[in-house]
Scaffold this motif. Sequence first.
Motif, PDB file in Angstrom:
ATOM      1  N   ILE A 158      56.887  47.388 -83.240  1.00 17.76           N
ATOM      2  CA  ILE A 158      55.633  47.366 -83.797  1.00 17.76           C
ATOM      3  C   ILE A 158      56.049  45.739 -84.912  1.00 17.76           C
ATOM      4  N   GLY A 159      57.616  46.857 -85.566  1.00 20.22           N
ATOM      5  CA  GLY A 159      57.950  45.189 -86.816  1.00 20.22           C
ATOM      6  C   GLY A 159      58.081  43.897 -85.800  1.00 20.22           C
ATOM      7  N   VAL A 160      58.045  44.292 -84.813  1.00 22.62           N
ATOM      8  CA  VAL A 160      58.157  42.098 -83.774  1.00 22.62           C
ATOM      9  C   VAL A 160      56.692  41.659 -84.394  1.00 22.62           C
ATOM     10  N   LEU A 161      56.562  42.958 -83.569  1.00 19.18           N
ATOM     11  CA  LEU A 161      54.002  42.241 -83.165  1.00 19.18           C
ATOM     12  C   LEU A 161      53.824  41.564 -85.313  1.00 19.18           C
ATOM     13  N   ALA A 162      54.293  42.298 -85.689  1.00 16.20           N
ATOM     14  CA  ALA A 162      53.670  42.363 -87.483  1.00 16.20           C
ATOM     15  C   ALA A 162      53.893  41.265 -87.840  1.00 16.20           C
ATOM     16  N   GLY A 165      52.561  38.136 -85.905  1.00 14.12           N
ATOM     17  CA  GLY A 165      51.557  38.313 -86.425  1.00 14.12           C
ATOM     18  C   GLY A 165      51.267  37.140 -88.283  1.00 14.12           C
ATOM     19  N   ALA A 166      51.657  37.565 -88.847  1.00  9.00           N
ATOM     20  CA  ALA A 166      52.132  37.005 -90.095  1.00  9.00           C
ATOM     21  C   ALA A 166      52.647  35.368 -90.256  1.00  9.00           C
ATOM     22  N   GLY A 167      53.765  35.740 -89.557  1.00  6.98           N
ATOM     23  CA  GLY A 167      54.185  33.938 -88.825  1.00  6.98           C
ATOM     24  C   GLY A 167      52.790  33.648 -89.046  1.00  6.98           C
ATOM     25  N   THR A 168      51.608  32.986 -87.313  1.00  6.75           N
ATOM     26  CA  THR A 168      51.255  32.815 -87.044  1.00  6.75           C
ATOM     27  C   THR A 168      50.115  32.427 -88.037  1.00  6.75           C
ATOM     28  N   ALA A 169      49.463  33.889 -89.019  1.00  5.44           N
ATOM     29  CA  ALA A 169      48.795  33.402 -89.918  1.00  5.44           C
ATOM     30  C   ALA A 169      48.587  32.469 -91.277  1.00  5.44           C
ATOM     31  N   ILE A 170      50.643  32.258 -91.457  1.00  7.09           N
ATOM     32  CA  ILE A 170      51.075  31.541 -92.203  1.00  7.09           C
ATOM     33  C   ILE A 170      50.987  29.995 -91.613  1.00  7.09           C
ATOM     34  N   VAL A 171      50.895  30.211 -89.985  1.00  6.26           N
ATOM     35  CA  VAL A 171      51.161  27.929 -89.561  1.00  6.26           C
ATOM     36  C   VAL A 171      49.867  28.130 -89.572  1.00  6.26           C
ATOM     37  N   VAL A 172      48.770  28.738 -88.716  1.00 12.38           N
ATOM     38  CA  VAL A 172      47.756  28.336 -89.096  1.00 12.38           C
ATOM     39  C   VAL A 172      47.019  27.885 -90.356  1.00 12.38           C
ATOM     40  N   LYS A 173      47.280  28.777 -91.149  1.00 18.39           N
ATOM     41  CA  LYS A 173      46.632  27.925 -92.648  1.00 18.39           C
ATOM     42  C   LYS A 173      48.043  26.959 -92.385  1.00 18.39           C
ATOM     43  N   ASN A 174      48.820  26.193 -92.898  1.00 17.83           N
ATOM     44  CA  ASN A 174      49.581  25.261 -93.079  1.00 17.83           C
ATOM     45  C   ASN A 174      48.664  24.130 -92.167  1.00 17.83           C
ATOM     46  N   SER A 175      49.598  24.481 -91.170  1.00 16.26           N
ATOM     47  CA  SER A 175      47.840  23.824 -90.037  1.00 16.26           C
ATOM     48  C   SER A 175      47.067  23.135 -89.978  1.00 16.26           C
ATOM     49  N   ILE A 176      45.716  24.145 -89.678  1.00 15.43           N
ATOM     50  CA  ILE A 176      44.825  23.834 -89.097  1.00 15.43           C
ATOM     51  C   ILE A 176      43.414  23.304 -89.852  1.00 15.43           C
ATOM     52  N   LEU A 177      43.735  23.989 -91.556  1.00 14.35           N
ATOM     53  CA  LEU A 177      43.229  23.463 -92.490  1.00 14.35           C
ATOM     54  C   LEU A 177      43.390  21.866 -92.871  1.00 14.35           C
ATOM     55  N   PRO A 178      44.572  21.701 -92.895  1.00 14.72           N
ATOM     56  CA  PRO A 178      44.266  20.182 -92.821  1.00 14.72           C
ATOM     57  C   PRO A 178      43.664  19.517 -91.309  1.00 14.72           C
ATOM     58  N   ARG A 179      43.801  19.982 -90.618  1.00 13.89           N
ATOM     59  CA  ARG A 179      42.983  19.224 -89.121  1.00 13.89           C
ATOM     60  C   ARG A 179      41.681  19.979 -89.382  1.00 13.89           C
ATOM     61  N   LEU A 180      41.424  20.841 -90.107  1.00 13.07           N
ATOM     62  CA  LEU A 180      39.540  20.413 -90.576  1.00 13.07           C
ATOM     63  C   LEU A 180      39.143  19.855 -91.446  1.00 13.07           C
ATOM     64  N   LYS A 181      39.857  18.532 -92.656  1.00  6.83           N
ATOM     65  CA  LYS A 181      39.891  18.424 -93.390  1.00  6.83           C
ATOM     66  C   LYS A 181      39.740  17.154 -92.663  1.00  6.83           C
ATOM     67  N   SER A 182      40.755  16.257 -92.152  1.00  2.94           N
ATOM     68  CA  SER A 182      40.861  15.126 -91.499  1.00  2.94           C
ATOM     69  C   SER A 182      39.649  14.424 -90.335  1.00  2.94           C
ATOM     70  N   TRP A 183      39.116  15.981 -89.782  1.00  4.41           N
ATOM     71  CA  TRP A 183      38.270  16.592 -88.819  1.00  4.41           C
ATOM     72  C   TRP A 183      37.343  16.029 -89.749  1.00  4.41           C
ATOM     73  N   ILE A 184      36.576  16.897 -90.938  1.00  2.65           N
ATOM     74  CA  ILE A 184      35.419  16.120 -91.263  1.00  2.65           C
ATOM     75  C   ILE A 184      35.190  14.694 -91.950  1.00  2.65           C
ATOM     76  N   ARG A 185      36.393  14.441 -92.815  1.00  2.00           N
ATOM     77  CA  ARG A 185      36.880  12.864 -92.997  1.00  2.00           C
ATOM     78  C   ARG A 185      36.351  12.059 -91.967  1.00  2.00           C
ATOM     79  N   LYS A 186      36.131  12.413 -90.990  1.00  2.00           N
ATOM     80  CA  LYS A 186      36.164  11.333 -89.912  1.00  2.00           C
ATOM     81  C   LYS A 186      34.899  11.448 -89.234  1.00  2.00           C
ATOM     82  N   VAL A 187      34.257  12.296 -89.346  1.00  2.00           N
ATOM     83  CA  VAL A 187      32.796  11.975 -88.908  1.00  2.00           C
ATOM     84  C   VAL A 187      32.516  11.445 -89.897  1.00  2.00           C
TER      85      VAL A 187
END
Lengths: 493, 278
Positions: A158-162, A165-187
């Motif tokens: 359970i600990g490992v899973l938690a 999960g937290a790690g992926t959440a943080i990574v997602v926040k850090n990486s995907i949000l900027p990608r989204l922004k750049s994609w919008i700018r491109k469009v």
Amino acid sequence: MATQSPTQNQNQGAESAEPAANVDQQGATEEPVKQSSTPLVFVNSEPMREEQVQNAVKFLSHPKVKGSPVMYRRSFLERKGLTKEEIDEAFRRVPDSAPTVQTGGVTQDGQVKSSSNIQQQAQPQALQPGLPASAGVNTSSATLSRSRFHWSHALIAIGVLAASGAGTAIVVKNSILPRLKSWIRKVVVEEDDEELKKLDRKPTLVEEAAQAAKSAAAAAADVAKASQDMLISKEEERKHFVEVVSLLDMQVQEMKSMTNALRRIEAQEDLRVTQTNTKQLIVNGKADYDLHSVRSTSPPVSYEPPSSLHPKSYMEIMNMVQRGEKPSNTRPWEVSQVQNSSTQVPHAQGNGEYLNSKVQDSTQSNGDGDDALPWWQRKNARIREIGNETEYNGNGSSYGVASNQPPPQRTWVPPQPPPIAMAEAAEAIRRPKPAAQKDQMSDTQSVGNSSDVSDEVTRIPRRSESEGAVEGGSSSSIPSTVEIQEDQELRRE
Amino acid sequence: MPVFKTPFNGYSVKFSPFYEDRLAVATAQNFGILGNGRLHVLSLSPNPSQPFTEIAAYDTADGVYDVAWSESHDSLLVAAVADGSVKLYDTALPPTSNPIRSLRTFKEHSYCVYSAVWNPRHADVFASASGDCTLRVWDVREPSSTMVFPPHEMEVLTCDWNKYDDCIIATASVDKSIKVWDVRSFRVPIAVMNGHGYAVRKVRFSPHVRNLMVSCSYDMTVCVWDFMVEDALVSRYDHHTEFAVGVDMSVLVEGLMASTGWDELVYVWQHGTDPRAP
């Protein structure tokens, strides 16, 4: 105690017919008057087989066996054919197993013997639970440790899973949000570019638009032609379809008229309950047949489902129970339920009467000529009735092999098929029709006569005889057999 | 022949040894899986429009798998209930004081006991057939079983003593065979009868003919056998449309048999006649 008596009485005769009134458990068996020891012949009088005992000892000494409940060990040895004495001897030889058999709670008062038995057995049992208790503790601690292991395992997982999960959440926040922004700018940038390009292409666009319009017109013309062809073909199909529908209607009407006639016959038969024996038997056959053909269009219930041995409704209930639902017709049990039994009795009687009146009982016809014996003792009358039935069958029936044999009393006589009610309908079906209509007729008849599936099997031997009589026979088998049935029934008339 | 329709699925039928027109039927709801049960006591009447009258019906909390009449008291019967208890009923008492009490428990089998039969000659001896593949012979005066042997490799569903020879016992099993044994030499059977298509649920020896016995099976047939003859099958009745689960031969009327099954019907007919004939 139990072992004393067989050794003493092994050699005594077993031919007495008098039941023993009292056999003393201390072993004295010679008592005056009508006492005998024959009940004790129901014991093992074989000597112990040493080989079997040794095999049993090896079995019991096996470590895996030691972990199993005592009941299973004993049951296994019994299933292998060891006698009680051999099993007891084996248990005696293998030191730490608990072999004794316990008799359960005795509730009768005044049974001194049984209570003394319990006392005697309680003492050796008190010793033996000490031994298996230690074995039990070991196994339970092993399981506990294993289970603790499991718990810690679970926590770690359970600990490992938690954490992941937290790690992926943080990574997602850090990486995907900027990608989204750049994609919008491109469009957005692309749209601006497109607007600029549009202005340049406007003059050439007009020419392109004209060309496109021409090609579109040509394509539209082609499409129009194709749709016209389709419409024509559709109309032709519709015509065919209308023809088919009209023929179907005709068939349906004929079938309806036939069923109506059959129902009328059925109603008439119900009124003729009090007539003679032989007629009743035939009537029964008809009624059964009618029920079959009217109610069901599926194969008869008596065939077992191919998937499992149990009936389908049994499997339904089993599935319900396994899913945790309770079948709806069970009543919650209360102590006062006993009172309801008396109220159930008239209800059940009412049901029984209703059903018995449906089942046509021939004993009413027997009442006049026979003895004063009740029906279940009239053996002669039974055989006489069945003799009549076979006579009638011999005269009129062309149904099957079984009904024509003289000693059919032991086997079930199949019910008689109904005679033709409406000769005109039979004639109409029998008359040859044009080939196109015949093919469609085959479809409708197969739908309407699937209830006769069960009878087709018995009619197949007849087919070879009457195939010649069918005029303009079609290739499909189902209409030919239906026509053969009608042939037979007509001939019987 | 009259037919009685029970509200639940039938499990066993027994003729009374005292009254030739009386029989008891054990039934269980929902094929015995889950639900209540009912014990019917029926009387056959000469009145043809109402061939069965129900004398008594006792409801139980769980399905009733088997019933047996007492051979010493004409109104006593015993019901084997699916929750493991054995209940004693007295038809002479009013319904509110039934069932009477549970008598004694013999606990030695390691799996379900499918059938238990008293020896007709020796009043203290009975045999039990169990799903642990063994047959046990008991004496009520002894605290534990007096004999145990494995008649079949698969579950033994039924057993019955021969009414004429007190040491002969028949067993039948899931392996579709019926074996007849002499308990004095139980290593080898006297006769083995195959012929059923599925597990044989019940065997009964005839009270009138020494070698005759009747059996019913999950192949929906009731067969009559003569085990002393090479070709043992005497007749076969095919009248049930579900598992035929209970069968009995009357002691008082020679040749009269009754059978019941999961199709919720009870048939009563003479040997040699057609059970479905009206």
